[in-house]
Write a protein that holds these residues in place. Structure first.
Motif, PDB file in Angstrom:
ATOM      1  N   LYS A   1       0.829  -1.210   0.000  1.00  0.00           N
ATOM      2  CA  LYS A   1       0.000   0.000   0.000  1.00  0.00           C
ATOM      3  C   LYS A   1       0.860   1.256   0.000  1.00  0.00           C
ATOM      4  CE  LYS A   1      -2.110   1.483   3.705  1.00  0.00           C
ATOM      5  NZ  LYS A   1      -3.021   1.559   4.859  1.00  0.00           N
ATOM      6  N   HIS A   2       0.537   2.148  -0.934  1.00  0.00           N
ATOM      7  CA  HIS A   2       1.158   3.468  -0.993  1.00  0.00           C
ATOM      8  C   HIS A   2       0.087   4.514  -0.693  1.00  0.00           C
ATOM      9  CE1 HIS A   2       4.248   1.123  -2.925  1.00  0.00           C
ATOM     10  NE2 HIS A   2       5.028   2.195  -3.118  1.00  0.00           N
ATOM     11  N   THR A   3       0.479   5.540   0.033  1.00  0.00           N
ATOM     12  CA  THR A   3      -0.469   6.606   0.418  1.00  0.00           C
ATOM     13  C   THR A   3      -0.040   7.896  -0.248  1.00  0.00           C
ATOM     14  OG1 THR A   3      -0.866   5.519   2.536  1.00  0.00           O
ATOM     15  CG2 THR A   3      -1.526   7.836   2.333  1.00  0.00           C
TER      16      THR A   3
ATOM     17  N   THR B   1      -0.836  11.827  -0.520  1.00  0.00           N
ATOM     18  CA  THR B   1      -1.522  12.949   0.158  1.00  0.00           C
ATOM     19  C   THR B   1      -1.364  14.206  -0.678  1.00  0.00           C
ATOM     20  OG1 THR B   1      -1.016  11.940   2.302  1.00  0.00           O
ATOM     21  CG2 THR B   1      -1.658  14.278   2.285  1.00  0.00           C
TER      22      THR B   1
ATOM     23  N   PRO C   1      -6.273  11.598   1.889  1.00  0.00           N
ATOM     24  CA  PRO C   1      -5.225  10.881   1.148  1.00  0.00           C
ATOM     25  C   PRO C   1      -5.802   9.724   0.308  1.00  0.00           C
ATOM     26  CG  PRO C   1      -5.232  10.155   3.420  1.00  0.00           C
ATOM     27  CD  PRO C   1      -6.258  11.275   3.329  1.00  0.00           C
TER      28      PRO C   1
ATOM     29  N   GLU D   1      -5.300   5.937  -1.241  1.00  0.00           N
ATOM     30  CA  GLU D   1      -4.583   4.686  -0.972  1.00  0.00           C
ATOM     31  C   GLU D   1      -4.470   3.885  -2.280  1.00  0.00           C
ATOM     32  OE1 GLU D   1      -6.385   2.522   2.160  1.00  0.00           O
ATOM     33  OE2 GLU D   1      -5.801   3.990   3.705  1.00  0.00           O
TER      34      GLU D   1
END
Length: 1281
Positions: free
Chosen positions: A473-475, A477, A489, A491
């Motif tokens: 998982k990359h977030t 923002t 943000p 996901e």
């Protein structure tokens, strides 16, 4: 049911419709075992094979001159080249529905066979047979439609393999069928041709038999006719298979014993006697290769009592001579190639000889076997732009910041579908958001920020991208003015890197579209496996999705968005997004002024068929009535490569488009107007290969300008793999009425056009040349043929081409001239001709090759009468003859017949040939032989007539001679003298002196004992023993007469005594360098012997010694020593040491060095210190008063190396020597004065480690006086420490 081709065949009418249909299909598809209409069709491959065989493209071969053939029985060829389903054999049986669908679709489109049954039904093993028969019954009347997309078969000649004894390098034999197998299961479908070329270059086509097995194998048989290296060329579809051509050595077969004959007196039932040589001849001409063997069993059943000599006389004749020793029945076994010849074994009765004539002593016994001689394988580009400078906050347009008016969208913000090592991009729109600063961050699975690039591409629009390298998982923002924008943000789940892809997707619907209109794109298979497809659309609204499978490995996908905005289009294969999925499509609002449904597209460039590779294809797009829109074209070929289409705006609302296809594969073209797909789009265009005669290649021996021979098969290959579509036609012609050698013209046409390199003009040479044939052998000798006696000759045809030899005989009288005539093929390009002449006199032999006479033919020969060897008589040959006198005897050959060739050979006792003169009378029937025997002993007289020994031959004659003392020779040291008490030897040689008694006496001061030994060769060894010195007389008589030199005078000396030798003189007591020393040696009482003197120094140097014989038994000795020291004097007399010797002698130097003195610490016995320089003084003033190079110093340490010494000349006769030792242990210091050691030299000095305070020296003003509060100095010197 269809109308059958064999409707008029009565037998065919008796079959049921099912049987006739099944028989027709099995005839069309012989490569598959089809026996029913249900189970055999369930994998779909049988349908592909049926379509393939019903619609083949053919290469049609035509011949302008039907008399000319490419090979035996091959007036024309039909070679399958292209078809509708060329790869059906490689179809995956685990995908039966896909296989059946492709075959049935091709049959429907191009053979006119409608699909009255579904593909899913026909592959069901429980399908109704009648339904299958109904569908298949349409095929017999089907016809291929023009323009069908025929595809070339893929052939792999190198995957075919040949194996078996017929292609092995060794093991094949002449006239024995050579067999091997060719397997083509991995090579495809193609014709097998096999050509065998013999060592002379003659080519024959081998027999090829299809085995119709699962390996698609062929049995090949050829018959080698000559020995030597053969070249076996195996062609598949006109090309060499792996390892072709094969090099095969063919050996000659074993000989044929039935063609061997044996005859001669030694095989006659009677007439042979014991202990008398006899013989017979063995004739092997034309029998081939093999060993000749003879075994004779005597009357006692023993095999080792008869002496056998087997001799190769040439011309394939072997003579066996044997000497029986027992009377009674003997068995003679004659073998060839290990087998008995005709009439063997022979029975021979041996009778007793009343008068035995023994052969010469020492005759060897031989048993021989003679052999007839044979003739004998960085991460991928992430499309990053130049790194921008740090983002600059946008200028304030409004006094307030409104982040809720901002939005972000793009692939890089999608929850799923993104993969590692792919560029994740998205855009942020801040228009209407007031003033603020954009801040974007991306955090990876571990909570760490990932690199990110942000670029303002226009006012209020920012482009962002990042490159994930880790799954998870990359977030993301996104804030504007410090506040998060809507949905931030974000996901994003990043998956693993995309592997090999099964499908690809492309088209306008993956980029843009219009609300309410279908957004279209294409999904195409990559390879043979497609997998399970799925689609999903995520965006502002739901979208209806449709998928249309086109049956060619592609499908058209459409979806209808109902609201404008950005949509994520997911294309899923086997539950995973394909590469680059999700695709981001920007859907636009409806434009009421655009009518894409009114666009018309037409032209050959959009037709399914008709376009050809490398030729321009054009089409027109008519937008009249379509409103105001933008024209866009999307085009790719079947390999996913873009197609360059040139668009020309004609200014009348129409566009002219042109593209040039570069590959003969499917091209897909999508046309949009106002971002909406136009009617009938996408267009799928199958590009044909076209016809390119200039790319046709022709090669092979059949089109070489020279080297072909008439009546021999040949071949050539026409390679159309790069020429596209078209039929091949071959024309071969020559001058009218010409058969055989000539110039031929070969024309090659492709698609009814002659290819550039055609025509080929080929010169065909005759198959044979009689001028290169030669014949030789005894059967063609002008005077070598005898009536009623078999003979032969050989015809050599190597290099003369293929033809049959012919031989004709013409005699002097009418009737047959010969009998037992035969021509035997030796299988090495030679023939043996055997015959027996039955007419005497002149005869003509004509030899032809292929009907043409060879050089020197006809051969004219003379046939002699039959030979009767018993009619040859020898007269006047005495048993004993006098040595050195003329001898003569006569030979009568009256009524003996034969060729009349008489030979006489006389061999002396020493086995040397004796010259003899043979003279013949006028009638050539009485012959005289004259010779002179040069030595005594047994002579051998061999008399041969026409190669056969006459009765009684060989004859034995003894040569004798009268005594002749003048020919006796005596020699040896005992005839000149000797020594008392020792035997004095000499020898007497009586060879050549005749027969006589030998007398020997020795007279002298005393009686001497004589010993004599006969050597058995006409010589004897003699010695006598004198007991007193003096002169002796030696008398040698032969036949009571003195021999030359007798009596001999011999002086006998007394024996010597070394103990009686004395030596005296001053030279034995002392000596001096370079001065002569002398002494005297007295040998007068010691007898006579050799005096030897040696004077040697201890260092190994020899002194020069001079010896003078005074003539009275004394010797004066002078010597000169070259160096001082101790010498050893050795005196020997007769090799023995004399009394008091060896003796020692002191040689003094020539210079007196006794007055030289050496002193100083460097030579003191107490020793010196290691690595401390020391010195010593050499005082030579007692001998010299001035300086000079009179003194030398050398120093050696214990390890054997030298230590440097430095010598300083003071100029007054004194020298100072300095050295520094670097090793512990004793050092030897050698001091020489004029090369003479001084007293006590060499000096032994011990070197040790340590120090000696007594050697330290201190001096200076600081040691003498000093001042308070001031520096005072002095020096401490330790260099001698």
């Amino acid at each position: 049911m269809p109308m059958w081709e064999d409707e008029d065949d009565e037998d065919a009418k008796k079959l049921t419709p099912k049987q006739r249909l099944l028989g027709w299909i099995r005839n069309k598809v012989p490569e598959l075992p089809i026996t029913n209409f249900h189970r055999d069709w369930r994998d779909g491959k049988a349908l592909g094979a049926l379509v393939d065989n019903c619609a083949p493209g053919e290469m049609r071969w035509s011949f302008i001159n039907p008399r000319v053939q490419l090979g035996p029985g091959r007036p024309g060829l039909s070679v399958r080249n292209i078809c509708l389903c060329p790869d059906w054999e490689n179809w995956d049986p685990s995908q039966p529905v896909e296989n059946a669908r492709e075959a049935m679709q091709q049959a429907d489109d191009w053979l006119g066979v409608p699909q009255v049954i579904a593909p899913e039904e026909i592959v069901d093993p429980n399908v109704d047979e009648h339904s299958v028969m109904t569908y298949l019954s349409q095929f017999p009347k089907s016809r291929l439609k023009p323009g069908a997309p025929l595809r070339a078969k893929t052939l792999h000649p190198k995957r075919a393999r040949a194996y078996g004894p017929g292609v092995e390098p060794r093991g094949n034999i002449v006239l024995k069928p050579a067999e091997f197998l060719v397997e083509t299961v991995e090579a495809g479908l193609g014709e097998i041709l096999v050509y065998v070329e013999d060592p002379e270059g003659h080519t024959e086509e081998a027999r090829v038999i299809p085995n119709n097995d699962k390996n698609r194998s062929y049995s090949v048989v050829y018959l080698p006719k000559v020995e030597g290296l053969h070249k076996v060329k195996v062609l598949f579809a006109g090309q060499d298979i792996e390892r072709s051509p094969f090099m095969v050595n063919v050996s000659k077969a074993l000989g044929d014993p039935s063609r061997v004959q044996a005859r001669g007196p030694g095989l006659q039932l009677s007439g042979n006697v014991a202990n008398k040589p006899t013989y017979f001849d063995i004739y092997t001409a034309g029998a081939g290769a093999g060993d000749v063997g003879v075994v004779i069993v005597d009357s006692n059943a023993r095999r080792d009592t008869v002496e056998i000599v087997l001799e190769n006389k040439g011309d394939s004749i072997f003579r066996c001579t044997y000497v029986p020793v027992l009377e009674g029945a003997h068995t003679v076994c004659v073998t060839f190639a290990g087998q008995q010849i005709p009439r063997s074994p022979f029975t021979v009765n041996i009778s007793e000889l009343s008068q035995i004539a023994l052969p010469p002593s020492g005759s060897p016994v031989h048993r021989e076997q003679v052999s007839v001689p044979q003739t004998a394988c960085t991460p991928p580009s992430d499309r990053t732009r130049r790194a921008p400078p740090p983002p600059t906050p946008p200028r304030s347009r409004r006094p307030t910041c409104n982040p809720n008016s901002c939005r972000a969208s793009g692939r890089g913000l999608q929850p799923k579908g993104l993969r590692v090592k792919e560029v994740a991009d998205f855009k942020v729109y801040t228009k209407g958001g007031g003033s603020g600063v954009l801040i974007v961050t991306v955090k990876g699975p571990k909570g760490l920020e990932e690199p990110l690039k942000v670029l303002e591409i226009e006012s209020g629009v920012f482009e962002c991208n990042y490159y994930p390298i880790m799954t998870g998982k990359h977030t993301v923002t996104v804030t504007w003015g410090g506040h998060g924008i809507p949905r931030s943000p974000f996901e994003v789940q990043v998956s693993e890197e995309a592997g090999p892809q099964k499908v690809r997707a492309w088209g306008p619907g993956l980029e843009t579209g219009v609300v309410g209109k279908s957004a279209d794109f294409v999904v195409e298979a990559i390879g043979t496996e497609v997998g399970t497809l799925g689609f999903s659309i995520e965006g502002p609204s739901q979208a209806k999705i449709e998928c249309d499978d086109k049956g060619d490995g592609s499908c058209d996908v459409r979806y209808w968005p109902t609201e404008a905005g950005d949509y994520a289009v997911h294309v899923i294969c086997d539950d995973e997004d394909i590469k680059d999925s999700p695709f981001m499509a920007h859907i636009l609002a409806v434009n009421s002024d655009v009518y894409p449904e009114n666009v018309k597209c037409f032209g050959p460039g959009l037709e399914p068929l008709g376009c050809i590779v490398n030729k321009a294809a054009d089409f027109t797009i008519d937008t009249n009535g379509a409103g105001r829109g933008e024209l866009k074209l999307y085009a790719q070929d079947a390999e996913g490569l873009p197609i360059d289409i040139q668009i020309t705006d004609r200014g009348d609302s129409s566009f002219f488009c042109v593209y040039i296809p570069t590959k003969p594969i499917k091209h897909t073209i999508i046309i949009t107007w106002g971002e909406v797909n136009v009617p009938s789009s996408p267009f799928r265009v199958t590009i044909g290969e076209g016809s390119h005669p200039e790319n046709v290649k022709v090669y092979g021996p059949g089109v070489e300008k020279a080297g072909l021979k008439a009546n021999e098969p040949t071949y050539f290959t026409v390679d159309c793999s790069d020429a596209g579509q078209g039929d091949v036609s071959i024309g071969i012609k020559c001058a009218p009425g010409v058969v055989g050698p000539a110039e031929y013209t070969i024309m090659v046409l492709f698609a009814d056009q002659e290819i550039p390199v055609s025509p080929f003009r080929i010169k065909v040479d005759p198959s044979h040349d009689a001028a290169k044939v030669r014949a030789e052998g005894p059967g063609l000798s002008k005077t070598g043929v005898e009536a009623c006696k078999p003979t032969h000759f050989t015809i050599f045809t190597k290099g003369a081409g293929k033809a049959q030899p012919e031989v004709h005989f013409t005699g002097a009288a009418k009737g047959d001239a010969v009998r037992d005539f035969e021509i035997i093929d030796n299988h090495d390009y030679s023939y043996t001709v055997r015959y027996t002449a039955i007419q005497q006199g002149n005869m003509s032999v004509t030899v032809c090759h292929g009907g043409d006479p060879i050089p020197k033919s006809p051969f004219n020969i003379s046939v002699a009468p039959p030979l009767d060897i018993n009619k040859v008589k020898v007269q006047g040959l005495n048993n004993k003859v006098d040595v050195g006198k003329d001898e003569e005897f006569s030979i009568s050959t009256r009524e003996a017949g034969g060729q009349g060739k008489l030979e006489v050979k006389i061999t002396s006792p020493s086995r040397r040939p004796i010259p003899c003169k043979l003279e013949s009378g006028s009638a050539n029937e009485l012959h005289s032989v004259k010779y002179i025997p040069p030595e005594e002993g047994q002579y051998r007289v061999d008399i041969v007539y026409d190669g056969n020994p006459v009765p009684g031959s060989p004859f034995s004659v003894e040569g004798v001679m009268p005594p002749d003392p003048s020919k006796v020779r005596a020699y040896g040291p005992g005839l000149q003298g000797g020594v008392v008490g020792k035997p004095a030897p000499f020898a007497i040689d009586t060879k050549g002196a005749g027969t006589g008694g030998l007398g020997l006496t020795v007279e002298g001061p005393c009686e001497a004992k004589i010993e004599c030994q006969d050597n058995g060769d006409g010589s004897c060894s003699v010695s006598y023993l004198p007991t007193e010195p003096g002169e002796y007389a030696i008398n040698i008589l032969f036949a009571d007469q003195h021999i030359p030199g007798s009596p001999f005078k011999a002086a006998v000396q007394a024996a010597f005594d070394p103990s009686q030798v004395t030596a005296s003189g001053p030279g034995l007591e002392r000596g001096k360098v370079n001065e002569d020393g002398s002494f005297t040696v007295d040998c007068s009482k010691a007898g006579e012997a050799e005096l030897t003197i040696e004077i040697l120094s201890d260092s190994g140097a020899k002194a020069e010694v001079r010896v003078q014989n005074n003539g009275d038994g004394t010797y004066s000795i002078t010597y000169t020593p070259q160096s001082p020291g101790m010498y050893t004097i050795t005196i020997k007399y007769g090799g023995h040491a004399v009394p008091a010797f060896p003796a020692r002698l002191q040689v003094e130097p020539s210079v007196d060095a006794s007055g030289v003195k050496v002193h100083g610490p460097g030579v003191e016995p107490r020793g010196v210190l290691r690595e401390v320089t020391t010195h010593f003084t050499v005082d030579a003033r007692a001998h010299i008063k001035s300086g000079g190079s009179h003194v030398k110093v050398s120093i050696s340490n214990q390890s054997g190396s030298s230590t440097d010494a430095y010598l300083t000349d003071r100029g007054d006769g004194c020298y100072r020597a300095e050295y520094t030792p670097y090793e512990d242990g004793v050092h030897l210091i050698e001091v020489l004065f004029h090369e003479v050691s001084v007293p006590k030299s060499p000096f032994r000095v011990s070197v040790t480690e340590g120090c000696d305070p007594s050697r330290v020296r201190a001096y200076g003003p600081g040691l003498e006086e000093g001042l308070v509060n001031k520096s005072n100095r002095f020096t401490v010197e330790t260099r001698y420490l």
